[in-house]
Design an enzyme around this catalytic site. Structure first.
Site, mmCIF file in Angstrom:
data_model
loop_
_atom_site.group_PDB
_atom_site.id
_atom_site.type_symbol
_atom_site.label_atom_id
_atom_site.label_comp_id
_atom_site.label_asym_id
_atom_site.label_seq_id
_atom_site.Cartn_x
_atom_site.Cartn_y
_atom_site.Cartn_z
ATOM 1 N N GLY A 58 0.793 -1.221 0.000
ATOM 2 C CA GLY A 58 0.000 0.000 0.000
ATOM 3 C C GLY A 58 0.824 1.268 0.000
ATOM 4 O O GLY A 58 0.338 2.320 -0.377
ATOM 5 N N THR A 81 -1.482 -2.886 -3.434
ATOM 6 C CA THR A 81 -2.312 -3.822 -4.156
ATOM 7 C C THR A 81 -2.529 -3.364 -5.597
ATOM 8 O O THR A 81 -2.894 -2.207 -5.844
ATOM 9 C CB THR A 81 -3.680 -3.969 -3.438
ATOM 10 O OG1 THR A 81 -3.466 -4.527 -2.152
ATOM 11 C CG2 THR A 81 -4.620 -4.849 -4.225
ATOM 12 N N ASN A 106 -7.272 5.407 6.162
ATOM 13 C CA ASN A 106 -7.249 5.595 4.704
ATOM 14 C C ASN A 106 -8.435 4.894 4.078
ATOM 15 O O ASN A 106 -8.914 3.868 4.556
ATOM 16 C CB ASN A 106 -5.922 5.089 4.107
ATOM 17 C CG ASN A 106 -5.996 3.655 3.648
ATOM 18 O OD1 ASN A 106 -6.462 3.365 2.544
ATOM 19 N ND2 ASN A 106 -5.578 2.726 4.501
ATOM 20 N N PHE A 110 -7.822 0.990 -3.498
ATOM 21 C CA PHE A 110 -7.014 0.347 -4.556
ATOM 22 C C PHE A 110 -6.830 1.247 -5.790
ATOM 23 O O PHE A 110 -7.034 0.808 -6.932
ATOM 24 C CB PHE A 110 -7.619 -0.984 -5.017
ATOM 25 C CG PHE A 110 -7.619 -2.096 -3.985
ATOM 26 C CD1 PHE A 110 -6.832 -2.043 -2.859
ATOM 27 C CD2 PHE A 110 -8.404 -3.239 -4.183
ATOM 28 C CE1 PHE A 110 -6.835 -3.084 -1.921
ATOM 29 C CE2 PHE A 110 -8.414 -4.284 -3.260
ATOM 30 C CZ PHE A 110 -7.629 -4.201 -2.130
ATOM 31 N N ASN A 134 1.225 -7.864 -4.214
ATOM 32 C CA ASN A 134 -0.068 -7.993 -3.547
ATOM 33 C C ASN A 134 -1.184 -7.717 -4.567
ATOM 34 O O ASN A 134 -1.201 -6.674 -5.213
ATOM 35 C CB ASN A 134 -0.075 -6.971 -2.397
ATOM 36 C CG ASN A 134 -1.351 -6.956 -1.594
ATOM 37 O OD1 ASN A 134 -2.439 -6.835 -2.144
ATOM 38 N ND2 ASN A 134 -1.224 -7.016 -0.272
ATOM 39 N N SER A 170 -8.916 -5.703 2.547
ATOM 40 C CA SER A 170 -9.041 -4.249 2.560
ATOM 41 C C SER A 170 -10.484 -3.883 2.843
ATOM 42 O O SER A 170 -11.398 -4.456 2.249
ATOM 43 C CB SER A 170 -8.619 -3.653 1.222
ATOM 44 O OG SER A 170 -9.053 -2.309 1.180
ATOM 45 N N ASN A 172 -11.844 -1.141 2.022
ATOM 46 C CA ASN A 172 -12.246 -0.046 1.130
ATOM 47 C C ASN A 172 -12.759 -0.486 -0.238
ATOM 48 O O ASN A 172 -12.987 0.339 -1.114
ATOM 49 C CB ASN A 172 -11.084 0.935 0.964
ATOM 50 C CG ASN A 172 -10.666 1.514 2.303
ATOM 51 O OD1 ASN A 172 -11.526 1.899 3.097
ATOM 52 N ND2 ASN A 172 -9.379 1.542 2.569
ATOM 53 N N THR A 173 -12.872 -1.791 -0.446
ATOM 54 C CA THR A 173 -13.472 -2.301 -1.678
ATOM 55 C C THR A 173 -14.697 -3.086 -1.247
ATOM 56 O O THR A 173 -14.567 -4.080 -0.516
ATOM 57 C CB THR A 173 -12.468 -3.200 -2.446
ATOM 58 O OG1 THR A 173 -11.383 -2.381 -2.861
ATOM 59 C CG2 THR A 173 -13.109 -3.858 -3.657
ATOM 60 N N LYS A 212 -3.592 -12.391 2.992
ATOM 61 C CA LYS A 212 -3.594 -11.267 3.940
ATOM 62 C C LYS A 212 -4.982 -11.080 4.540
ATOM 63 O O LYS A 212 -5.960 -10.891 3.806
ATOM 64 C CB LYS A 212 -3.131 -9.988 3.251
ATOM 65 C CG LYS A 212 -3.012 -8.815 4.225
ATOM 66 C CD LYS A 212 -2.168 -7.713 3.656
ATOM 67 C CE LYS A 212 -2.063 -6.544 4.612
ATOM 68 N NZ LYS A 212 -1.219 -5.480 4.074
ATOM 69 N N ASN A 241 -4.250 -6.615 8.041
ATOM 70 C CA ASN A 241 -4.552 -5.397 7.294
ATOM 71 C C ASN A 241 -5.084 -4.321 8.267
ATOM 72 O O ASN A 241 -4.947 -4.472 9.475
ATOM 73 C CB ASN A 241 -5.615 -5.731 6.229
ATOM 74 C CG ASN A 241 -5.466 -4.887 4.978
ATOM 75 O OD1 ASN A 241 -5.336 -3.671 5.069
ATOM 76 N ND2 ASN A 241 -5.488 -5.520 3.819
ATOM 77 N N GLY A 263 -1.870 1.601 12.511
ATOM 78 C CA GLY A 263 -0.971 2.209 13.484
ATOM 79 C C GLY A 263 -1.223 1.719 14.902
ATOM 80 O O GLY A 263 -1.891 0.694 15.123
HETATM 81 C C1 LIG Z 1 -2.402 4.491 3.490
HETATM 82 C C2 LIG Z 1 -2.437 2.991 3.546
HETATM 83 C C3 LIG Z 1 -2.677 2.269 2.386
HETATM 84 C C4 LIG Z 1 -2.704 0.872 2.431
HETATM 85 N N1 LIG Z 1 -2.915 0.173 1.276
HETATM 86 C C5 LIG Z 1 -2.887 -1.189 1.306
HETATM 87 C C6 LIG Z 1 -3.032 -1.952 0.120
HETATM 88 O O1 LIG Z 1 -3.153 -1.404 -0.979
HETATM 89 N N2 LIG Z 1 -3.015 -3.309 0.225
HETATM 90 C C7 LIG Z 1 -2.848 -3.956 1.418
HETATM 91 O O2 LIG Z 1 -2.810 -5.188 1.448
HETATM 92 N N3 LIG Z 1 -2.682 -3.259 2.559
HETATM 93 C C8 LIG Z 1 -2.700 -1.912 2.533
HETATM 94 N N4 LIG Z 1 -2.525 -1.203 3.688
HETATM 95 C C9 LIG Z 1 -2.395 -1.942 4.966
HETATM 96 C C10 LIG Z 1 -0.941 -2.092 5.409
HETATM 97 O O3 LIG Z 1 -0.212 -2.846 4.485
HETATM 98 C C11 LIG Z 1 -0.864 -2.778 6.796
HETATM 99 O O4 LIG Z 1 -1.325 -4.104 6.690
HETATM 100 C C12 LIG Z 1 -1.704 -2.058 7.857
HETATM 101 O O5 LIG Z 1 -1.630 -0.659 7.696
HETATM 102 C C13 LIG Z 1 -1.265 -2.408 9.278
HETATM 103 O O6 LIG Z 1 0.082 -2.062 9.497
HETATM 104 P P1 LIG Z 1 0.555 -0.650 10.158
HETATM 105 O O7 LIG Z 1 -0.254 -0.448 11.419
HETATM 106 O O8 LIG Z 1 2.025 -0.813 10.391
HETATM 107 O O9 LIG Z 1 0.261 0.397 9.154
HETATM 108 C C14 LIG Z 1 -2.503 0.194 3.666
HETATM 109 C C15 LIG Z 1 -2.260 0.936 4.832
HETATM 110 C C16 LIG Z 1 -2.225 2.311 4.787
HETATM 111 C C17 LIG Z 1 -1.950 3.089 6.058
#
Ligand SMILES: Cc1cc2nc3c(=O)[nH]c(=O)nc-3n(C[C@H](O)[C@H](O)[C@H](O)COP(=O)(O)O)c2cc1C
Length: 334
Positions: A58, A81, A106, A110, A134, A170, A172-173, A212, A241, A263
């Site tokens: 991401g 992704t 967020n 995608f 991914n 995700s 968001n889809t 995932k 995720n 986070g």
């Molecule tokens: C801005 C943003 C965009 C993300 N986009 C994707 C994505 O496209 N595909 C995916 O599998 N995870 C995506 N994630 C999830 C991260 O890969 C991760 O699994 C999740 O944020 C938890 O880890 P963190 O707390 O260290 O951010 C995204 C996370 C953030 C913050």
């Protein structure tokens, strides 16, 4: 150090603008900042990782910044992704910082250039380390046809990936997380496993597959996922995720925005899912821990809960690139 100086400037900008500015600057100057993380080799999914700290999916959705990210010392990088066809994602604004909580929400949805252009970017990269790709479904592909999107992308990315991640988590889809349910997951992984068999023969290499999952799963869902992963020979599970919960961000500015929370506030929940999967899979399928890693100690907690590797995203926004070295050092010292 440098990042602590730059952070106030970046945080004064709109988050998506800051994101692009950081990545394009890293492309230009990243090589100058190259860090050598001491090696701490680990073999997972049949692949040799130089250290167990990876970039989560991401951050580099279109595989445009692989060399810049590699310069930060990651042991592996996951891009995407990516979906079969290009799509713009949701309208802006769709990325929100919650600094009081070291969190992000967020709802990108995608946004990506589609698998063909994505692969051209992958081919341009000079780095030859472990690259995860991914894959997900287009927003307008009907739910019943979701498996076709995964099969299409798997066929396309197979030759270019060290491993491929099936992203069904995700938020968001619309409907995507429905693929985590027992019968849908069984049907999806069945098709994917069959496709992988075919591709293994064609390419003469068996590319590992990771699944995932979300942090918002109950015990029954975790049990069903573990069973499906075993049945279909999936090589790893990435937990987790982003979350649809809002625990820990109540009352904060942007705390009620729609999308996935990441986070610090999701750390405990993500680690609980990781630990439950670890128990259910009894060491037979390796786990990759993600969700709320803001320090080296957080990374060590994921390993203690059963992960063999970890991935970072939100922590990089708040701590900068030194988080990579810090996590690698703490995990090496264990
Ligand atoms: C801005 C943003 C965009 C993300 N986009 C994707 C994505 O496209 N595909 C995916 O599998 N995870 C995506 N994630 C999830 C991260 O890969 C991760 O699994 C999740 O944020 C938890 O880890 P963190 O707390 O260290 O951010 C995204 C996370 C953030 C913050």
């Amino acid at each position: 150090m440098l990042y602590s100086l730059l952070r106030p400037l970046l945080f004064s900008l709109d988050p998506e603008t800051a994101h692009h500015l950081t990545l394009t600057s890293a492309d230009k100057f990243g090589a100058l900042l190259r860090v050598d993380v001491p090696t701490n080799p680990v073999r997972v999914m049949g692949l040799d990782f130089p250290n167990p700290v990876g970039l989560a999916a991401g951050l580099d959705k279109n595989a445009e910044h692989i060399d810049a990210m590699a310069a930060l010392g990651f042991g592996f990088i996951e891009v995407g992704t990516v979906t079969p066809r290009p799509q713009p994602g949701n309208p802006k604004p769709r990325l929100f910082r919650l600094p009081e909580a070291n969190a992000i929400i967020n709802r990108f949805g995608f946004n990506n250039v589609g698998v063909e252009a994505f692969l051209e970017n992958v081919r341009r990269a000079k780095w030859r380390g472990i690259l995860g790709i991914n894959i997900g479904k287009n927003f307008d592909t009907p739910f019943e046809k979701a498996a076709d999107d995964y099969v299409f992308s798997l066929e396309h990315v197979y030759a270019s990936a060290s491993y491929v991640t099936i992203n069904i988590s995700s938020p968001n889809t619309k409907g995507l997380r429905g693929l985590q349910e027992k019968s849908e997951l069984d049907a999806l992984l069945g098709r994917i496993a069959q496709t992988r068999e075919r591709l293994s023969e064609r390419h003469g290499k068996r590319v590992p597959l990771a699944l995932k999952v979300a942090p918002d799963l109950d015990a029954t869902q975790i049990g069903d996922i573990a069973a499906a992963v075993r049945t279909h020979g999936i090589d790893a599970v990435i937990a987790t995720n982003t979350s649809t919960t809002r625990n820990g961000v109540e009352g904060l500015v942007h705390g009620t925005e729609a999308g996935g929370l990441s986070g610090a506030p999701i750390k405990a929940q993500a680690t609980a899912v990781l630990a439950a999967l670890s128990k259910a899979l009894a060491g037979e399928v390796p786990l990759i821990g993600a969700g709320g890693i803001l320090t080296g100690t957080d990374a060590a907690e994921k390993i203690a809960a059963g992960a063999s590797l970890v991935q970072l995203y939100t922590g990089l926004i708040y701590r900068g690139p030194r988080l990579v070295t810090e996590c690698a050092a703490v995990l090496r010292g264990r």
